[in-house]
Design an enzyme around this catalytic site. Structure first.
Site, mmCIF file in Angstrom:
data_model
loop_
_atom_site.group_PDB
_atom_site.id
_atom_site.type_symbol
_atom_site.label_atom_id
_atom_site.label_comp_id
_atom_site.label_asym_id
_atom_site.label_seq_id
_atom_site.Cartn_x
_atom_site.Cartn_y
_atom_site.Cartn_z
ATOM 1 N N TYR A 52 2.333 1.330 -6.054
ATOM 2 C CA TYR A 52 3.030 0.420 -6.971
ATOM 3 C C TYR A 52 2.547 0.590 -8.406
ATOM 4 O O TYR A 52 1.350 0.471 -8.678
ATOM 5 C CB TYR A 52 2.796 -1.018 -6.505
ATOM 6 N N ASN A 60 -4.475 4.404 -6.525
ATOM 7 C CA ASN A 60 -4.017 3.176 -7.179
ATOM 8 C C ASN A 60 -4.645 1.980 -6.480
ATOM 9 O O ASN A 60 -3.998 0.989 -6.191
ATOM 10 C CB ASN A 60 -2.487 3.105 -7.092
ATOM 11 N N SER A 72 -3.036 0.671 -3.747
ATOM 12 C CA SER A 72 -2.832 1.568 -2.604
ATOM 13 C C SER A 72 -3.322 2.965 -2.943
ATOM 14 O O SER A 72 -3.554 3.292 -4.104
ATOM 15 C CB SER A 72 -1.338 1.635 -2.249
ATOM 16 N N SER A 117 -3.456 -3.559 0.334
ATOM 17 C CA SER A 117 -3.492 -2.128 0.049
ATOM 18 C C SER A 117 -2.672 -1.331 1.059
ATOM 19 O O SER A 117 -2.748 -1.564 2.261
ATOM 20 C CB SER A 117 -4.946 -1.638 0.069
ATOM 21 N N GLY A 118 -1.889 -0.393 0.553
ATOM 22 C CA GLY A 118 -1.145 0.535 1.404
ATOM 23 C C GLY A 118 -1.825 1.884 1.367
ATOM 24 O O GLY A 118 -1.551 2.695 0.474
#
Length: 394
Positions: free
Chosen positions: A159, A231, A270, A308-309
């Protein structure tokens, strides 16, 4: 003659690509600053040290000032990793792993089922996944790269809405085509480039990073390469070479945007990790490799919080033609007795790729004047020296 905004963005992307390739050679990397790492890197210390792998980057930067959805400011892009290069349609064995699933990577159901990655891996911003997916199919159709009558592209995201007009949907098919057509081997630009353009990690400007490791002759003489779009992480979490750098640099970033790896206390961003190797590995072994990337991530301090991804994909360029066999096919695979060396290489290259992204990040001003500062290199060196971890021969 009037030119469309899309045309202007493409022209800017071309100029940025030329500049990125020059910067890939000129920018200091973590090792240049004296950060000590374990293991032996390949000649480029990049994912492209794995023979055949190509990387393409499209960076889109325009506008400044207040956010106007649909107009900007724009700070985003696309990264494409092509396992056998743009001239090949030969699938590779692959596997993936979700460390924490508050993110997206399309096409993984078929990887689990079939064991092959049938095209590039793309990384972009969260709200441009669909555009990139559709453009990937268009490009494959035009270039005859389809393995089946349909295609299930792998597109991952992080993101960038803190600095970028993410709801303006500025990534267009032309940007995807540019990344694919411009993909190459050789040095890979890092920091504010490609899908990583507006990404931040551990409270500093971050983005795209890469590294590689050579496995010794006695263990097969293989190469492992990693590329990350970073990120993630709160400032207080950051560790470099085991040193609590984040705690030593405790001042928060000016105007740090929520959800871009910038909050001091909680992880809201992420990371996407792409692992490539020329070692002959079957899909179940590549799943094990993907798991080991988590150790490299953990070495930098991340704990993959709820917001978080954090997703990993791993592929092997060995066993060419395995997907094309109409009947039985013979493939080779590394033995369990030798695979641990590849685990070490994966963790080491992942750690360094993240720190390279952090070192390469440059201060960026985005939407509404929000600013994310670059990590100060001199301060990093001071802290490493304080803990007797600075490699002063650099």
């Amino acid at each position: 003659m009037k030119r469309s905004n899309a045309t202007l963005c493409i022209e800017l992307s071309c100029c940025l690509l030329i500049a990125q390739l020059a910067l890939a050679q000129a920018k200091p990397r973590a090792r240049d600053l004296g950060v000590p790492f374990e293991g032996t890197p390949g000649p480029l210390n990049a994912i492209t040290d794995v023979k055949g792998v190509e990387v393409g980057l499209t960076t889109i930067i325009s506008g400044e000032g207040p956010l106007k959805v649909g107009a900007g400011p724009v700070r985003t892009g696309v990264t494409a990793v092509l396992p056998r290069g743009k001239d090949s349609a030969d699938p590779v064995f692959a596997a993936w792993f979700s460390i924490n699933g508050n993110g997206e990577m399309t096409g993984t159901t078929w990887i689990d089922e079939g064991g092959f990655l049938e095209g590039p891996v793309f990384i972009t911003n969260t709200h441009s996944v669909g555009t990139v997916r559709d453009a990937a199919i268009m490009w494959a159709v035009r270039h005859g790269k389809m393995q089946q009558p349909w295609l299930l592209p792998v597109v991952a995201e992080t993101y960038d809405g803190g600095l970028n007009d993410i709801n303006g949907f500025h990534v267009k098919p032309e940007h995807v085509f540019k990344a694919l057509d411009g993909a190459s081997s050789g040095p890979v630009a890092e920091g504010n480039v490609g899908g990583g353009t507006a990404m931040s990690c551990y409270g500093f400007k971050c983005g795209t990073g890469t590294a590689s490791r050579k496995v010794s002759d006695s263990m097969g003489n293989y190469t492992v390469g990693v590329l990350v779009q970073a990120n993630h992480g709160g400032r207080n979490q950051l560790r470099v070479a085991g040193v609590p750098v984040g705690a030593e640099m405790s001042q928060p970033v000016q105007g740090a945007p929520r959800g871009s790896g910038n909050s001091g206390e909680h992880e809201l961003g992420s990371i996407i990790i792409v692992v490539a190797t020329d070692a002959p590995l079957a899909p179940h072994q590549l799943k094990r490799i993907a798991h080991r990337a988590t150790h490299g991530l953990g070495r930098t301090g991340a704990t993959s919080g709820n917001g978080s991804g954090d997703i990993v994909i791993a592929f092997s360029t060995a066993n060419p033609g395995a997907a094309a066999a109409a009947d039985t096919v013979q493939v080779s695979m590394v033995s369990n007795q030798r695979i641990s060396a590849l685990f070490d290489a994966t963790a080491q290259a992942t750690e360094e790729a993240i720190i390279n992204a952090l070192v390469a990040g440059e201060t960026m001003v985005g939407a509404n004047g929000r600013t994310v500062q670059a990590m100060p290199h001199d301060r990093l060196k001071e802290i490493l020296k304080k803990y007797n971890r600075l490699n002063e021969s650099k």
